[in-house]
Scaffold this motif. Sequence first.
Motif, PDB file in Angstrom:
ATOM      1  N   THR A  64       5.752 -10.778 -60.150  1.00  0.00           N
ATOM      2  CA  THR A  64       5.837 -11.924 -61.049  1.00  0.00           C
ATOM      3  C   THR A  64       6.726 -13.008 -60.469  1.00  0.00           C
ATOM      4  O   THR A  64       6.383 -14.198 -60.498  1.00  0.00           O
ATOM      5  CB  THR A  64       6.377 -11.479 -62.417  1.00  0.00           C
ATOM      6  N   VAL A 119       4.981  -8.173 -67.725  1.00  0.00           N
ATOM      7  CA  VAL A 119       5.861  -8.935 -66.843  1.00  0.00           C
ATOM      8  C   VAL A 119       6.239  -8.128 -65.608  1.00  0.00           C
ATOM      9  O   VAL A 119       6.357  -8.665 -64.505  1.00  0.00           O
ATOM     10  CB  VAL A 119       7.123  -9.381 -67.610  1.00  0.00           C
ATOM     11  N   PHE A 128      -2.241 -11.974 -61.876  1.00  0.00           N
ATOM     12  CA  PHE A 128      -1.312 -12.647 -62.783  1.00  0.00           C
ATOM     13  C   PHE A 128      -2.056 -13.431 -63.849  1.00  0.00           C
ATOM     14  O   PHE A 128      -1.568 -13.573 -64.972  1.00  0.00           O
ATOM     15  CB  PHE A 128      -0.394 -13.585 -61.983  1.00  0.00           C
ATOM     16  N   LYS A 172      -2.314 -11.735 -67.275  1.00  0.00           N
ATOM     17  CA  LYS A 172      -1.143 -11.311 -68.052  1.00  0.00           C
ATOM     18  C   LYS A 172      -1.172 -11.812 -69.504  1.00  0.00           C
ATOM     19  O   LYS A 172      -0.828 -11.056 -70.418  1.00  0.00           O
ATOM     20  CB  LYS A 172       0.143 -11.739 -67.343  1.00  0.00           C
TER      21      LYS A 172
END
Length: 377
Positions: A262, A316, A322, A325
């Motif tokens: 992240t 996270v 990504f 998420k």
Amino acid sequence: MPRWRAALYRAAPALGLFAAARLTGMTVMALWAWHTGRSPRALLAMSWDSDWYLAIAAHGYGTTLYWPDGVVQSDLAFFPLYPGLVRLVTVLLPVAGGTAGLLVSWTAAGAAAWGIHLIGEKLYGRDVATTLVLLWGLLPHSIVLSMAYTEPLLTAFAAWSLYALLTRRWLWAGALAALAGAARPNGIAVAAAVGATVAYEAWRLFRGERRTDWRMWAGAAVAPAGWAGYLLWVGVRKGDPLGGYFAVQAGWTSRFDFGAGTLGFVRSVVTRPMDLGFTVSLLLTGAGVVLAALLVVERPPLPLLVYTAVLVVIAVGGSGFFESKPRFLVPAFPLLVPVACALRRARPRAAAVVVAALAGVSFGYGTYLLVLAPMAL
């Protein structure tokens, strides 16, 4: 009137608003899809992960894709409950797999909205509960609640399991947690909520504040069965009972690295141009972290706090994809409690403006994700 019917009657306005929000979102998406010459049904039923689930429902497990960059995508990464239900629907009804997937998802979304309303009504009152359900239906990524995806199914089992915990129905809580764990990898958050609640009750038993109840221990024992059972099955199939499933996830470049991935992605976003979807995903994930902090300030019951915390930590702290998420946080409906409470305290006109703005973002961004965005949902 039976208790369940009375509860459904009280939830009817919230369910109506939720249905209106999702139908409007699908209509906007469908109009733009037709404008670009694409099929709305195909987009809803056969986009990205939906293809994997429908293939599992039709043919079982056994598909692996090898890519030149070293990525190895195996269908063993996908948990079995959703494709199993899709297969069941195709057996019982004369419909194709895509339609069956949508029927399962839409039914689960409605059940989830009712469960969310029950929790909100019990803890904060009917007005906040209605607002909470509406906000959940207007999330920027709420388009997945109308797709052949697993988030509606997980949220449905999670909401009803949490409600069972709040009402001390231990066996129901454990059984529903087991089903949630069989739906998605992050379904372990529901089992964690059950385990933490039972541990707290055990501490109160030790202090003599409660009487022992065998159902409590049985619920805690059953809760992780769906999640652990599938992981062990994949592990045995891969020749590594404890690590086989995580090796499959690593092939998808998905692993828990305590947020290192992240942070690397944040560095990329702020140092070079990125697609709109990646930037918005970063903003929404950050908003999820802020809402988690606000939820802690609200001091919710332990089951909601543990469930939400585990979902946020998994989202996270995990690496890979990504852009997905914010979708992983869709089942974390307790994050919306502070917003729902604030809207109920606000002036009606101000609240209406906020809701209208959220609706515009939800419908527009959902259409972008499904029709225009080049990255995976």
